[in-house]
Scaffold this active site. Sequence first.
Site, PDB file in Angstrom:
ATOM      1  N   ASP A 175       0.920  -1.055   0.070  1.00 26.62           N
ATOM      2  CA  ASP A 175      -0.102  -0.097  -0.034  1.00 26.62           C
ATOM      3  C   ASP A 175       0.849   1.340  -0.110  1.00 26.62           C
ATOM      4  O   ASP A 175       1.960   1.138  -0.765  1.00 26.62           O
ATOM      5  CB  ASP A 175      -0.896  -0.210   1.117  1.00 26.62           C
ATOM      6  CG  ASP A 175      -1.986   1.067   1.066  1.00 26.62           C
ATOM      7  OD1 ASP A 175      -3.052   0.665   0.546  1.00 26.62           O
ATOM      8  OD2 ASP A 175      -1.966   2.100   1.692  1.00 26.62           O
ATOM      9  N   TYR A 302      -2.601  11.220   0.313  1.00 26.27           N
ATOM     10  CA  TYR A 302      -3.233  11.085  -0.934  1.00 26.27           C
ATOM     11  C   TYR A 302      -3.092  12.423  -1.463  1.00 26.27           C
ATOM     12  O   TYR A 302      -2.762  12.423  -2.737  1.00 26.27           O
ATOM     13  CB  TYR A 302      -4.854  10.618  -0.728  1.00 26.27           C
ATOM     14  CG  TYR A 302      -4.881   9.151  -0.207  1.00 26.27           C
ATOM     15  CD1 TYR A 302      -5.072   8.039  -1.297  1.00 26.27           C
ATOM     16  CD2 TYR A 302      -4.668   8.986   1.031  1.00 26.27           C
ATOM     17  CE1 TYR A 302      -5.285   6.911  -0.719  1.00 26.27           C
ATOM     18  CE2 TYR A 302      -4.821   7.326   1.295  1.00 26.27           C
ATOM     19  CZ  TYR A 302      -5.162   6.419   0.438  1.00 26.27           C
ATOM     20  OH  TYR A 302      -5.332   5.094   1.028  1.00 26.27           O
ATOM     21  N   HIS A 353      -4.802  -7.745   0.467  1.00 28.22           N
ATOM     22  CA  HIS A 353      -4.084  -6.655   0.329  1.00 28.22           C
ATOM     23  C   HIS A 353      -3.187  -6.248   1.815  1.00 28.22           C
ATOM     24  O   HIS A 353      -2.214  -5.720   1.476  1.00 28.22           O
ATOM     25  CB  HIS A 353      -5.053  -5.333   0.433  1.00 28.22           C
ATOM     26  CG  HIS A 353      -4.176  -4.161   0.272  1.00 28.22           C
ATOM     27  ND1 HIS A 353      -3.460  -3.599  -0.764  1.00 28.22           N
ATOM     28  CD2 HIS A 353      -4.429  -2.935   1.071  1.00 28.22           C
ATOM     29  CE1 HIS A 353      -3.029  -2.402  -0.718  1.00 28.22           C
ATOM     30  NE2 HIS A 353      -3.702  -2.024   0.611  1.00 28.22           N
TER      31      HIS A 353
END
Length: 375
Positions: A175, A302, A353
């Site tokens: 990630d 982000y 994930h």
Amino acid sequence: MMQEIRPFTLAIPQAQLDDLHTRIDLARWPEKETVADWSQGTPLEALQDLIGYWRRGYDWRRCEGRLNALGQFKTVIDGLEIQFLHIRSPHTGAMPLIMTHGWPGSVIEFMGVIEGLTNPEDQAQAFDLVLPSLPGFGFSGKPTTTGWGVEKIGRTWGELMKRLGYDRWVAQGGDWGSAVTTAIGVQKVEGCAGIHLNMPIGRPLPEDLENPSPAELKALGALKFYQDWDSGYSTQQRTRPQTVGYGLVDSPVGLAGWIFEKMWAWTDNGGSPFDALSRDQILDNLMMYWLPATGASSARLYWESFGSFAPHDIELPVAVSAFPKEILPTPRKWAERNFKNLVHWGDMDKGGHFAAWEQPEAFVRELRTAFALMR
């Protein structure tokens, strides 16, 4: 003095836990979703079950004690406080390894692999572990200026390893941890001997689309699904992190609903997040966002760096473990274009994930295999 590394002990005031309970008790709930699955988001019944346990059955002091027993520290780098776990192996010749979590994860993701990596029973390769909380995550400081993207974080991790006395080390991540670890490799951060990724980033070329292999078809399908149905959170966080942050910092139910859905969507499960992770695991991780109030500061990564999730050429040794339920799988063919020295590729038979969290034993085996090739 600014380079000092000092022990850090978590001691959350009881008043803060009481406040959490009060907020849960006063929560205002929406009506039930109009579907019988997770397609509209976290279902009311599933979230109320998790919140009920959070309120009446969950014990934060257990998690707090575990983290403190492992050894927590803080240091200031470039004006920002970085909190990290540092667990030395009892074995001589242990390899220094820095592992980076992502969103909506934390160092909690690594709790199940610490013993296997630092103190293997079979005298296999052991590691000294450094587990930092990303800037704006966990109990690290929250950046007050722009610029704390993955490239800067990668350089910061290099400085952290240097301060700890490691002149040769390896790095691992998935990630955002994959983006940071990739940035370490791209920048050839001093001391890094190689990297391992459990979410490598690759993209197809036009010719790949003409006659795609089964692995490429899977990757293309996953990318389309992500763009159509699974990327709302990232669009919000990369465009308006401050806006979503108010609700995430103020409401435990809102925060839980936002993060719990990813425990369902991104794990290898049979329909329930609890097939992959326990309630305690999920809530330990959630507390790493609730207690330090990082709903906005973590989302800002982000805004800073979403464009950094792109292929980059790396000359350092790279190892990859590909888990079948990864949200954005990258076929080996795509990865090999950028990883000029790909020394290991492991195709795993289960896991999603959150690789270390979901499949700790397989994860430990993969890291031993991969980093043995970089000694």
